[in-house]
Design a protein around this motif. Structure first.
Motif, mmCIF file in Angstrom:
data_model
loop_
_atom_site.group_PDB
_atom_site.id
_atom_site.type_symbol
_atom_site.label_atom_id
_atom_site.label_comp_id
_atom_site.label_asym_id
_atom_site.label_seq_id
_atom_site.Cartn_x
_atom_site.Cartn_y
_atom_site.Cartn_z
ATOM 1 N N GLU A 177 0.841 -1.214 0.000
ATOM 2 C CA GLU A 177 0.000 0.000 0.000
ATOM 3 C C GLU A 177 0.875 1.263 0.000
ATOM 4 O O GLU A 177 0.520 2.271 -0.603
ATOM 5 N N HIS A 240 -6.231 -2.459 -6.947
ATOM 6 C CA HIS A 240 -7.162 -3.300 -6.193
ATOM 7 C C HIS A 240 -8.097 -4.108 -7.087
ATOM 8 O O HIS A 240 -8.734 -5.045 -6.607
ATOM 9 N N HIS A 256 -3.259 -8.804 1.610
ATOM 10 C CA HIS A 256 -3.902 -7.762 0.820
ATOM 11 C C HIS A 256 -2.917 -6.865 0.048
ATOM 12 O O HIS A 256 -3.025 -6.706 -1.168
ATOM 13 N N VAL A 260 -2.156 -6.210 -3.966
ATOM 14 C CA VAL A 260 -2.211 -4.890 -4.615
ATOM 15 C C VAL A 260 -0.975 -4.691 -5.514
ATOM 16 O O VAL A 260 -1.074 -4.116 -6.597
HETATM 17 ZN ZN LIG Z 1 -5.978 -1.721 0.069
#
Ligand SMILES: [Zn+2]
Ligand SMILES: NC(=O)c1ccc[n+]([C@@H]2O[C@H](COP(=O)([O-])OP(=O)(O)OC[C@H]3O[C@@H](n4cnc5c(N)ncnc54)[C@H](O)[C@@H]3O)[C@@H](O)[C@H]2O)c1
Length: 357
Positions: A177, A240, A256, A260
């Protein structure tokens, strides 16, 4: 002196304090009417050190995992909170990662129709990304983040020393992220992160401090004027589209932020094929930042290209038979299209498979 950031919100303005010493925990520990809710793993690591100053009797240790991010866990909390003398004047102080943030933020926003809430994020993802933006989310049966409220904490205290104890896997997910936000911040931030990336991986305190601040500034710039996520803020979902698809086809085995990274690689291939992104820049971003930090390394074959495209078809914002995708261009501007052909997605995934092997 810590550097602070004030965030204007339609709900209430709030402040992020970048702490350079643990003294702030001592201040939090003596705030009246407070209830401290601490992620069990964080408590295990820090109960004798950073968190030893918290009043035990006012502290709830919460075992968390993604399966417990639901209404049942919130109810467990309500059961404990209603027994306390403080009511609407209650001050909830949450210490943990994004899961604890979501559970306790939801509880704080609903109990007595909303009480004062302070958040101390302890993961890279929570410090660099999720702590701002006002969202609280719970999972509902198999649906992720289906239930939630908009409710920012009154104050957020960021102390990057907490990141030293994060597992490599969780840290590398948060880094995904951070990379996304640095790309979205433009060419200079991208180049800056390329230079710093080894120091980030080595968790050098000064560098962690810097990239967390930079990430939050970028997120804030996309949220401004769109707190409730109806327009520009949606671009923060760059990476995403394919990312969520990979998460779900891997049954969430791929963290996660790592998914990404995969999603950004796929989106950039398509942007290049559509003439938005030069081949040079696409390669530079992939080779200098995305591929070196893609630590998950499953082959796409094993995960199933078709399953991934089927998962993308479930995107609620999709129109007709085509898929939605956020892409960047050569000047680091981001746009969302709704006309990605499933065949185009499949050929990008085939190319990505070769790139990652
Ligand atoms: Zn995210
Ligand atoms: N509300 C939002 O805007 C928002 C945005 C993005 C993500 N999220 C949510 O955040 C969650 C993921 O958050 P996360 O990545 O912070 O993970 P997490 O909260 O699951 O924490 C990861 C693991 O690290 C442990 N941990 C936390 N801090 C630690 C530390 N300092 N040292 C050692 N271990 C520590 C936790 O106990 C947990 O086992 C997801 O549920 C996601 O949906 C919310």
């Amino acid at each position: 002196m810590p550097v602070n950031l004030t965030i204007h919100s339609n709900i209430h303005d709030y402040d992020v304090f970048f702490e350079d010493s643990p003294d702030f925990i001592q201040h939090l520990a003596i705030q009246p009417n407070s209830c401290y809710i601490v992620d069990e793993n964080v408590w295990t690591i820090y109960q004798e050190t950073l968190l030893s100053v918290l009043p035990k009797i006012e502290t709830i240790i919460l075992p968390i995992n993604e399966d417990r991010k639901n209404l049942a866990t919130v109810q467990e909390l309500y059961d404990q909170l209603v027994e306390r003398p403080a009511k609407r004047n209650m001050n909830i102080i949450s210490i943990g990662g994004g899961i604890l943030q979501d559970i306790t933020g939801f509880a704080a926003s609903t109990i007595y129709r909303g009480v004062n809430w302070i958040f101390v994020p302890t993961t890279l993802l929570a410090q660099a990304d999720s702590c701002i933006g006002s969202k609280t989310s719970l999972n509902y049966h198999k649906y992720k983040n289906l239930i939630g409220t908009f409710y920012p904490p009154a104050n957020i205290h960021i102390f990057t020393q907490f990141l030293q104890s994060q597992s490599d896997s969780d840290f590398s997910s948060g880094f995904g992220e951070v990379i996304k936000l640095h790309l979205m911040g433009g060419r200079d931030l991208f180049s800056n992160l390329v230079e710093l990336s080894q120091s980030v991986i080595n968790r050098e305190p000064r560098v962690l401090h810097k990239i967390v601040q930079q990430s939050l500034n970028v997120k804030l710039s996309y949220m401004s004027g769109d707190e409730f996520d109806t327009g520009r803020r949606n671009l923060l979902n760059y990476g995403h589209d394919f990312g969520h698809a990979l998460e779900s086809t891997s049954s969430f085995a791929i963290p996660h932020g790592q998914a990404v990274i995969f999603g950004m690689l796929a989106a950039n291939i398509i942007a290049r094929k559509r003439g938005l992104l030069s081949s040079d820049l696409e390669k530079t971003i992939a080779n200098k930042l995305l591929i070196p930090n893609w630590v998950s390394k499953p082959t796409i074959n094993a995960l199933g290209k078709n399953e991934m495209i089927d998962a993308m078809k479930k995107d609620k914002k999709r129109t007709g038979n085509n898929l939605a995708l956020i892409m960047m261009n050569d000047t680091f501007e981001f746009t969302r299209v709704n006309d990605l052909f499933p065949d185009e997605a499949a050929s990008a995934l085939a190319e990505l498979q070769i790139m990652l092997n």
